[in-house]
Design an enzyme around this catalytic site. Sequence first.
Site, PDB file in Angstrom:
ATOM      1  CE  LYS A   1      44.008  39.289  41.617  1.00 11.33           C
ATOM      2  NZ  LYS A   1      42.969  38.846  42.648  1.00 11.33           N
TER       3      LYS A   1
ATOM      4  CB  CYS B   1      39.400  43.583  44.161  1.00 12.21           C
ATOM      5  SG  CYS B   1      38.398  44.988  43.575  1.00 12.21           S
ATOM      6  CG  ASP B   2      44.039  38.982  46.059  1.00 10.47           C
ATOM      7  OD1 ASP B   2      43.611  38.405  45.122  1.00 10.47           O
ATOM      8  OD2 ASP B   2      44.613  38.888  46.952  1.00 10.47           O
ATOM      9  CD  GLN B   3      37.659  39.806  50.165  1.00  8.45           C
ATOM     10  OE1 GLN B   3      37.469  38.731  50.235  1.00  8.45           O
ATOM     11  NE2 GLN B   3      36.919  40.979  50.433  1.00  8.45           N
TER      12      GLN B   3
END
Length: 184
Positions: free
Chosen positions: A59, A75-77
Amino acid sequence: MLNKLILASTSPFRQKMLSDAGLAFDAVKPDMDERTAEAPLKASGASPGDVALVLAEAKAIDVSERYPDALVLGCDQTLSLGDELLHKPEDMEAARRRLLHLSGKTHERNSAVCVCYLIAGQNIVYSALRASPISVANNLAKIAPVFVRASLDVTDAYKPGNVPTLADSLFYRRSVYKHLLDSI
């Protein structure tokens, strides 16, 4: 020279965390399909934490290439139970089954953050991953429907106020961002 901060996300909760940290930024949606990007990672045996990290980096890099004068935050989760990657349930019944599956177990929220900027056409990437254990109460045989509904919406079940690891990370990133701008 970097002259702005861009959040590579249109998530209202990620935007709120940056705003609450006192940062001025623009939000830009990355041009990627997360599930398509995730598929080869899962097929290769990547851990759920690695998936979060690669998606956060993808991203940030995507947006950085479109905005070369900016410092970009991706960001990622992911949510996982062991090596099993868990996605948002599609409906109330799937959410109820998921909660029963997690009953009495500890799963992990894998939070990944990536800071990216371009120098001389080359991406400079700094990334970090933090896994936070989450325990679900045992004996959820009688789950309240309101709890099941909340689990359908990850943004309700894992609100920023309940995610100190990512918030702490973003506040730390604020000082890193200021340092980077001062040094470049």
